[in-house]
Motif scaffolding. Sequence first.
Motif, mmCIF file in Angstrom:
data_model
loop_
_atom_site.group_PDB
_atom_site.id
_atom_site.type_symbol
_atom_site.label_atom_id
_atom_site.label_comp_id
_atom_site.label_asym_id
_atom_site.label_seq_id
_atom_site.Cartn_x
_atom_site.Cartn_y
_atom_site.Cartn_z
ATOM 1 N N LEU A 168 41.877 104.204 -9.632
ATOM 2 C CA LEU A 168 40.588 104.767 -9.235
ATOM 3 C C LEU A 168 40.777 106.149 -8.618
ATOM 4 O O LEU A 168 40.045 107.089 -8.930
ATOM 5 N N ALA A 169 41.789 106.286 -7.767
ATOM 6 C CA ALA A 169 42.067 107.573 -7.131
ATOM 7 C C ALA A 169 42.467 108.624 -8.170
ATOM 8 O O ALA A 169 42.026 109.775 -8.097
ATOM 9 N N VAL A 170 43.283 108.235 -9.146
ATOM 10 C CA VAL A 170 43.700 109.171 -10.195
ATOM 11 C C VAL A 170 42.474 109.627 -10.996
ATOM 12 O O VAL A 170 42.264 110.823 -11.207
ATOM 13 N N SER A 171 41.659 108.681 -11.428
ATOM 14 C CA SER A 171 40.468 109.020 -12.223
ATOM 15 C C SER A 171 39.500 109.900 -11.438
ATOM 16 O O SER A 171 39.021 110.921 -11.948
ATOM 17 N N LEU A 172 39.218 109.511 -10.211
ATOM 18 C CA LEU A 172 38.283 110.298 -9.400
ATOM 19 C C LEU A 172 38.864 111.655 -9.019
ATOM 20 O O LEU A 172 38.128 112.645 -8.944
ATOM 21 N N GLY A 173 40.176 111.707 -8.783
ATOM 22 C CA GLY A 173 40.818 112.988 -8.479
ATOM 23 C C GLY A 173 40.713 113.959 -9.643
ATOM 24 O O GLY A 173 40.410 115.150 -9.457
ATOM 25 N N LEU A 174 40.939 113.469 -10.863
ATOM 26 C CA LEU A 174 40.793 114.329 -12.042
ATOM 27 C C LEU A 174 39.338 114.754 -12.238
ATOM 28 O O LEU A 174 39.068 115.913 -12.568
ATOM 29 N N LEU A 175 38.438 113.820 -12.014
ATOM 30 C CA LEU A 175 37.015 114.146 -12.126
ATOM 31 C C LEU A 175 36.632 115.226 -11.117
ATOM 32 O O LEU A 175 35.981 116.215 -11.472
ATOM 33 N N TRP A 176 37.064 115.059 -9.888
ATOM 34 C CA TRP A 176 36.753 116.051 -8.846
ATOM 35 C C TRP A 176 37.355 117.407 -9.211
ATOM 36 O O TRP A 176 36.668 118.428 -9.159
ATOM 37 N N PHE A 177 38.651 117.431 -9.576
ATOM 38 C CA PHE A 177 39.295 118.697 -9.902
ATOM 39 C C PHE A 177 38.604 119.371 -11.086
ATOM 40 O O PHE A 177 38.350 120.578 -11.073
ATOM 41 N N GLY A 178 38.303 118.584 -12.116
ATOM 42 C CA GLY A 178 37.665 119.139 -13.304
ATOM 43 C C GLY A 178 36.274 119.691 -13.050
ATOM 44 O O GLY A 178 35.826 120.604 -13.736
ATOM 45 N N ARG A 179 35.587 119.136 -12.057
ATOM 46 C CA ARG A 179 34.262 119.653 -11.702
ATOM 47 C C ARG A 179 34.367 120.853 -10.767
ATOM 48 O O ARG A 179 33.559 121.773 -10.840
ATOM 49 N N ALA A 180 35.346 120.855 -9.852
ATOM 50 C CA ALA A 180 35.474 121.915 -8.850
ATOM 51 C C ALA A 180 36.190 123.149 -9.402
ATOM 52 O O ALA A 180 35.921 124.264 -8.970
ATOM 53 N N HIS A 181 37.068 122.959 -10.360
ATOM 54 C CA HIS A 181 37.859 124.044 -10.929
ATOM 55 C C HIS A 181 36.965 124.963 -11.776
ATOM 56 O O HIS A 181 36.077 124.506 -12.478
ATOM 57 N N VAL A 182 37.229 126.255 -11.701
ATOM 58 C CA VAL A 182 36.505 127.220 -12.532
ATOM 59 C C VAL A 182 37.217 127.286 -13.888
ATOM 60 O O VAL A 182 38.364 127.723 -13.965
ATOM 61 N N PRO A 183 36.565 126.824 -14.951
ATOM 62 C CA PRO A 183 37.205 126.792 -16.265
ATOM 63 C C PRO A 183 37.539 128.186 -16.789
ATOM 64 O O PRO A 183 36.851 129.157 -16.486
ATOM 65 N N ASP A 184 38.581 128.261 -17.592
ATOM 66 C CA ASP A 184 38.999 129.500 -18.242
ATOM 67 C C ASP A 184 39.085 129.241 -19.742
ATOM 68 O O ASP A 184 40.138 128.888 -20.252
ATOM 69 N N PRO A 185 37.969 129.385 -20.477
ATOM 70 C CA PRO A 185 37.948 129.064 -21.910
ATOM 71 C C PRO A 185 38.919 129.905 -22.738
ATOM 72 O O PRO A 185 39.269 129.520 -23.849
ATOM 73 N N GLY A 186 39.389 131.017 -22.224
ATOM 74 C CA GLY A 186 40.337 131.854 -22.953
ATOM 75 C C GLY A 186 41.779 131.410 -22.788
ATOM 76 O O GLY A 186 42.690 131.999 -23.364
ATOM 77 N N ARG A 187 42.008 130.368 -22.027
ATOM 78 C CA ARG A 187 43.354 129.859 -21.753
ATOM 79 C C ARG A 187 44.028 129.434 -23.061
ATOM 80 O O ARG A 187 43.408 128.858 -23.934
ATOM 81 N N SER A 188 45.322 129.705 -23.170
ATOM 82 C CA SER A 188 46.024 129.362 -24.410
ATOM 83 C C SER A 188 46.806 128.060 -24.252
ATOM 84 O O SER A 188 47.083 127.605 -23.148
ATOM 85 N N LEU A 189 47.141 127.479 -25.384
ATOM 86 C CA LEU A 189 47.960 126.273 -25.455
ATOM 87 C C LEU A 189 49.106 126.584 -26.396
ATOM 88 O O LEU A 189 48.887 126.776 -27.594
ATOM 89 N N PHE A 190 50.308 126.689 -25.858
ATOM 90 C CA PHE A 190 51.494 127.047 -26.641
ATOM 91 C C PHE A 190 51.246 128.333 -27.432
ATOM 92 O O PHE A 190 51.626 128.456 -28.585
ATOM 93 N N GLY A 191 50.544 129.288 -26.836
ATOM 94 C CA GLY A 191 50.260 130.570 -27.459
ATOM 95 C C GLY A 191 49.004 130.607 -28.316
ATOM 96 O O GLY A 191 48.597 131.669 -28.752
ATOM 97 N N ALA A 192 48.415 129.446 -28.549
ATOM 98 C CA ALA A 192 47.197 129.388 -29.371
ATOM 99 C C ALA A 192 45.986 129.399 -28.452
ATOM 100 O O ALA A 192 45.975 128.761 -27.405
ATOM 101 N N SER A 193 44.968 130.148 -28.856
ATOM 102 C CA SER A 193 43.733 130.167 -28.060
ATOM 103 C C SER A 193 42.539 130.049 -28.993
ATOM 104 O O SER A 193 42.659 130.162 -30.209
ATOM 105 N N GLY A 194 41.383 129.805 -28.399
ATOM 106 C CA GLY A 194 40.153 129.690 -29.174
ATOM 107 C C GLY A 194 40.225 128.561 -30.176
ATOM 108 O O GLY A 194 40.663 127.447 -29.872
ATOM 109 N N GLU A 195 39.806 128.833 -31.396
ATOM 110 C CA GLU A 195 39.790 127.813 -32.444
ATOM 111 C C GLU A 195 41.194 127.338 -32.794
ATOM 112 O O GLU A 195 41.393 126.168 -33.139
#
Length: 185
Positions: free
Chosen positions: A24-51
């Motif tokens: 419960l703590a893990v799930s709620l902690g992720l939920l809280w962080f994901g809501r409180a964190h300012v998203p960065d849609p331009g963030r890359s994953l292994f050098g890939a970004s966007g589509e």
Amino acid sequence: MAGRHRPDRGGSAVLPVLALVAPLAVSLGLLWFGRAHVPDPGRSLFGASGEDALRLKSWLGTALLGLALVQVLLALGMYRRGPAARPVRRAHRVGGWLAFALSLPIAQHCLLAYGVQFTDVRVGVHSAAGCFLYGAFAAKVLLVRRGGVPGWVLPVAGGALFCAVGVLWWAAALWFLNGYSTPWF
């Protein structure tokens, strides 16, 4: 496994409570962080970004779904008694850790690039399932370590993990690979 005695490792009264509170703590902690964190849609994953990042996550998610299916088959194999059960148990444990490791870059990108959102049903289902997945993983690990749980508990915990992976794949990877469309949304 029935008939197998596991020695008391101490703190036996604490572990059942921990097995309920930690997920419960893990799930709620992720939920809280994901809501409180300012998203960065331009963030890359292994050098890939966007589509390209979505495509990469879709393929990694599809591999994760395949590995989760193998985990279910291995779990079914563990319920066979006899000498073959030991290597199957080891393969299931290794496969579980591989699935966990494979899920981390996907989750990290989702959480940091998009956060937890409830803007529409598909996104909300995906966000909730992602938070639930890591809580369910914590529960399963703690229950396996505990031992002596009723025979139905681990299959239910494993089934919950498999369902979470399936829902995540359906709400994101299938959505992307199917031209931004999934059945029912």
